[in-house]
Design a protein around this motif. Sequence first.
Motif, PDB file in Angstrom:
ATOM      1  N   ASP A 253      -4.580   7.524  -1.213  1.00 24.43           N
ATOM      2  CA  ASP A 253      -4.147   8.130   0.045  1.00 24.43           C
ATOM      3  C   ASP A 253      -3.987   7.029   1.096  1.00 24.43           C
ATOM      4  O   ASP A 253      -4.207   5.847   0.814  1.00 24.43           O
ATOM      5  N   GLU A 254      -3.619   7.446   2.293  1.00 28.30           N
ATOM      6  CA  GLU A 254      -3.344   6.460   3.357  1.00 28.30           C
ATOM      7  C   GLU A 254      -4.570   5.598   3.669  1.00 28.30           C
ATOM      8  O   GLU A 254      -4.439   4.492   4.196  1.00 28.30           O
ATOM      9  N   ASP A 255      -5.782   6.113   3.360  1.00 33.20           N
ATOM     10  CA  ASP A 255      -7.000   5.333   3.637  1.00 33.20           C
ATOM     11  C   ASP A 255      -7.416   4.471   2.446  1.00 33.20           C
ATOM     12  O   ASP A 255      -8.481   3.854   2.456  1.00 33.20           O
ATOM     13  N   GLY A 256      -6.592   4.498   1.411  1.00 28.59           N
ATOM     14  CA  GLY A 256      -6.900   3.637   0.264  1.00 28.59           C
ATOM     15  C   GLY A 256      -7.802   4.294  -0.771  1.00 28.59           C
ATOM     16  O   GLY A 256      -8.244   3.641  -1.716  1.00 28.59           O
ATOM     17  N   ASN A 257      -8.088   5.611  -0.598  1.00 27.10           N
ATOM     18  CA  ASN A 257      -8.953   6.292  -1.582  1.00 27.10           C
ATOM     19  C   ASN A 257      -8.144   6.717  -2.804  1.00 27.10           C
ATOM     20  O   ASN A 257      -6.994   7.170  -2.666  1.00 27.10           O
TER      21      ASN A 257
ATOM     22  N   LYS B 228       0.841  -1.210   0.000  1.00 30.35           N
ATOM     23  CA  LYS B 228       0.000   0.000   0.000  1.00 30.35           C
ATOM     24  C   LYS B 228       0.877   1.262   0.000  1.00 30.35           C
ATOM     25  O   LYS B 228       0.607   2.228  -0.719  1.00 30.35           O
TER      26      LYS B 228
END
Length: 331
Positions: A244-248, A234
């Motif tokens: 982004d860090e949240d996977g978006n 990731k």
Amino acid sequence: MNNSAMGSSDTAQHKIGSGFGPTSTAEDVLRGVDLTGKLAVVTGGYSGLGLETTRALVRAGARVVVPARRPDTARENLAGLDGVETDELDLGDQESVRAFADGFLASGRTIDLLIGSAGIMACPETRVGPGWEAQFATNHLGHFALVNRLWPAIEPGGARIVSVSSRAHHFAGMRWDDVQWRHGYDKWAAYGQAKTANVLFAVHLDKLARDRGVRAFALHPGGILTPLQRHLPKQEMVERGWIDEDGNLLDPEGFKSPEQGAATQVWAATSPQLAGMGGVYLEDCDIAEPAVEDAEDRAGVRAWAKDPEQAARLWELSAELTGVNAFPAQG
Ligand SMILES: NC(=O)c1ccc[n+]([C@@H]2O[C@H](COP(=O)([O-])OP(=O)(O)OC[C@H]3O[C@@H](n4cnc5c(N)ncnc54)[C@H](OP(=O)(O)O)[C@@H]3O)[C@@H](O)[C@H]2O)c1
């Protein structure tokens, strides 16, 4: 024989102005195309771009054979689609390629379209078969052996073979002194070499097969988030600015949808606009231009991937490694 498929000279590596573009979908390029009675083989036809390709071809009337290394998953992903059958195939295992091809040949059927969409990307160093580097072995050698073994079933006068490459072929040409990455494995350069091999394969196959009216194409489908990214940590995708860090998704406009991503391979396999052509690299549903060296956008095709001498050399090496060559006299 359908003479429109024949063509004795090399096709120019320049745009033809197809009228399609990066946002065109597989459905768009198939509008008005009737594939009733045609049989397609789509490797990887149960995930990502391959899955969308299978769906589009079936909608246009084709029967699609999907060879899968995970047949149960393939059956699940393809449930509800009429005109699709699955079979077992691991492209990283030459014995499995032979078994699939023998089974298909025994059925006595012929192939009108073969799309090599299966692939792996940027995996940690992995060895398959006799110690081959997995990306070269799966993405290139598996498809090389598959097409050569299936050759007796490939319909003369109109069949097309589509080799799904990538703009990642810009990362690396053939590493002739260490094709199997025995020294200093680099996952991205190894992917680049395998994707260069996908283009060189289409270049030489087209040369060998065109007298029979069988044409071959290579292509970059676009950038599409699919399970292909499974080997990327990731953090690497974050650093590349994809998520982004949240996977978006950070730049949704920068990616194609799977339906758009499947369009160029479906166009390559079916478009009447490509009649009499072959051996070229496509992107965004058109023939691509030669690349400007070291272009940041990695648009177009690098000279090393179109070089006929390198294409012939790769053919010879692949035939030697796999022990298969449908064109022993010419190849
Ligand atoms: N997505 C992109 O942005 C992008 C960009 C440029 C080029 N491409 C190329 O497009 C092609 C399709 O990619 P995708 O995005 O659709 O990826 P994907 O969703 O991961 O699909 C790849 C398919 O290949 C199959 N496969 C992998 N190893 C195999 C093996 N040893 N034997 C048989 N099948 C195997 C996978 O099967 P399993 O599911 O069972 O593992 C899967 O069905 C690839 O060749 C890729 O290099 C993709």
